[in-house]
Scaffold this active site. Structure first.
Site, PDB file in Angstrom:
ATOM      1  N   LYS A 199      91.628  99.878  34.736  1.00 31.90           N
ATOM      2  CA  LYS A 199      91.798 100.576  36.023  1.00 31.90           C
ATOM      3  C   LYS A 199      91.223  99.720  37.161  1.00 31.90           C
ATOM      4  O   LYS A 199      91.387  98.512  37.151  1.00 31.90           O
ATOM      5  CB  LYS A 199      91.166 101.964  35.949  1.00 31.90           C
ATOM      6  CG  LYS A 199      91.646 102.737  34.726  1.00 31.90           C
ATOM      7  CD  LYS A 199      91.308 104.189  34.745  1.00 31.90           C
ATOM      8  CE  LYS A 199      91.855 104.824  33.480  1.00 31.90           C
ATOM      9  NZ  LYS A 199      91.758 106.253  33.436  1.00 31.90           N
ATOM     10  N   HIS A 259     101.623 105.180  34.873  1.00 32.64           N
ATOM     11  CA  HIS A 259     100.358 105.818  34.482  1.00 32.64           C
ATOM     12  C   HIS A 259     100.161 107.073  35.343  1.00 32.64           C
ATOM     13  O   HIS A 259     100.544 107.095  36.511  1.00 32.64           O
ATOM     14  CB  HIS A 259      99.194 104.840  34.684  1.00 32.64           C
ATOM     15  CG  HIS A 259      97.899 105.363  34.128  1.00 32.64           C
ATOM     16  ND1 HIS A 259      97.125 106.253  34.821  1.00 32.64           N
ATOM     17  CD2 HIS A 259      97.277 105.149  32.947  1.00 32.64           C
ATOM     18  CE1 HIS A 259      96.059 106.557  34.080  1.00 32.64           C
ATOM     19  NE2 HIS A 259      96.125 105.894  32.941  1.00 32.64           N
ATOM     20  N   GLU A 285      99.935 110.207  27.214  1.00 30.52           N
ATOM     21  CA  GLU A 285      98.612 110.359  27.821  1.00 30.52           C
ATOM     22  C   GLU A 285      98.535 111.708  28.538  1.00 30.52           C
ATOM     23  O   GLU A 285      98.900 111.805  29.716  1.00 30.52           O
ATOM     24  CB  GLU A 285      98.375 109.242  28.834  1.00 30.52           C
ATOM     25  CG  GLU A 285      98.264 107.871  28.218  1.00 30.52           C
ATOM     26  CD  GLU A 285      97.263 107.014  28.969  1.00 30.52           C
ATOM     27  OE1 GLU A 285      96.336 106.523  28.345  1.00 30.52           O
ATOM     28  OE2 GLU A 285      97.390 106.874  30.196  1.00 30.52           O
ATOM     29  N   ASN A 301      92.798  99.768  29.349  1.00 31.47           N
ATOM     30  CA  ASN A 301      93.183  99.927  30.753  1.00 31.47           C
ATOM     31  C   ASN A 301      91.885  99.923  31.567  1.00 31.47           C
ATOM     32  O   ASN A 301      91.135 100.886  31.525  1.00 31.47           O
ATOM     33  CB  ASN A 301      93.940 101.257  30.920  1.00 31.47           C
ATOM     34  CG  ASN A 301      94.264 101.558  32.372  1.00 31.47           C
ATOM     35  OD1 ASN A 301      94.072 100.709  33.251  1.00 31.47           O
ATOM     36  ND2 ASN A 301      94.741 102.764  32.641  1.00 31.47           N
TER      37      ASN A 301
HETATM   38  P1  PGA Z   1      90.321 107.175  29.259  1.00 29.12           P
HETATM   39  O1  PGA Z   1      91.576 106.611  30.071  1.00 29.12           O
HETATM   40  O2  PGA Z   1      90.288 106.485  27.934  1.00 29.12           O
HETATM   41  O3  PGA Z   1      89.126 106.851  30.119  1.00 29.12           O
HETATM   42  O4  PGA Z   1      90.531 108.637  29.110  1.00 29.12           O
HETATM   43  C1  PGA Z   1      92.807 106.388  29.451  1.00 29.12           C
HETATM   44  C2  PGA Z   1      93.842 105.946  30.453  1.00 29.12           C
HETATM   45  O5  PGA Z   1      93.809 106.389  31.611  1.00 29.12           O
HETATM   46  O6  PGA Z   1      94.723 105.142  30.141  1.00 29.12           O
END
Ligand code: PGA
Length: 262
Positions: free
Chosen positions: A17, A110, A180, A15
């Site tokens: 983002k 999410h 998550e 992801n």
């Molecule tokens: P992270 O993010 O691996 O940086 O903790 C995971 C996500 O938000 O899907």
């Protein structure tokens, strides 16, 4: 994107983002492929590696994977979509537009969408239903906040998010779930193996109760998964894949994670 009959692969999904700004997809994947041992290259053709990227990067990823003959194992995806097929929704994006750009899947619900943009369970449900009706694969995220965990409400919160999101989904073979925990995302502190094991078992049992076929269930863990902890987390029962944020932004690290897990 489903696994062939009788086989189960480990799924490694990224992801990005709203990062990867100056990063050219070609450069990222040049580095990614270079960092993956040549003698294991065949593994990439049999893998299941997804990338939920900013909308503007979807088509370049899809073209790149297609040009290498890898679009059956490397999937370009989106991080969100609107539930309607089209309409007067300024600033939104519909799944046909995502598909047109080459998206093969979409992330829904999410926690950053829920907490920062006020996305509600019923909206996630509408989006999941839209994907279901169009046979568009989706990954539904669920997870509790730190406060909810401290109050002993984790199981209840996650179960409710999942049940609302999936209640109108008929075809269960194209929808995946990602656990998550909100407090583990981007914190550098993943959930412990015990916490992951407990929640994934609970989710698995819930999905069976909801009528999912055992063989079709895929439950991902996300929240500070990195190169150092991925091997241990992947051993846990009912952990079928990861959704990786920060660690996926570095192509060398992500390729090493792929090498470790595939
Ligand atoms: P992270 O993010 O691996 O940086 O903790 C995971 C996500 O938000 O899907």
């Amino acid at each position: 994107m489903s696994d062939a009959e009788g086989t189960k692969r480990f799924h490694l999904f990224a992801n990005w983002k709203m990062y990867a700004l100056g990063m050219k997809s070609e450069e990222y994947f040049d580095q990614f492929f270079k960092s993956f041992p040549e003698e294991k290259a065949q593994k990439l053709a049999e893998a299941s590696i997804g990338f939920a990227v900013p909308f503007t990067k979807i088509s370049s990823l899809y073209s790149l994977f297609s040009s290498k003959g890898l679009s059956h194992s490397l999937y370009a995806g989106a991080q969100n979509m609107h539930s309607a097929e089209e309409g007067a929704y300024t600033g939104e994006i519909a799944y046909p537009l995502l598909q047109e750009a080459g998206a093969q899947w979409v992330l829904l619900g999410h926690s950053e969408r829920r907490t920062l943009f006020g996305e509600q369970d019923h909206e996630v449900s509408l989006k999941a239903r839209a994907c279901d009706q169009k046979h568009f694969p989706s990954m539904i995220c669920a997870g509790e906040t730190k406060q909810q965990r401290e109050e002993g409400k984790s199981d209840e919160v996650v179960a409710s998010q999942i049940s609302i999101a999936l209640e109108k989904v008929k075809d269960r073979s194209r929808v995946w779930v990602a656990y998550e925990p909100v407090w583990a995302i981007g914190s550098g502190q993943s959930a412990t193996t015990e916490q992951v094991a407990q929640m994934h078992k609970a989710i698995y049992e819930q999905l069976i109760e909801m009528g999912f076929e055992k063989s079709g269930i895929r439950i991902f863990y996300g929240g500070s998964v990195n190169l150092a902890n991925c091997k241990d987390l992947a051993q846990i029962e009912h952990v079928d894949g990861f959704l990786v944020g920060k660690a996926s932004l570095d192509p060398t690290t992500f390729a090493k994670m792929a090498e470790t897990l595939l």
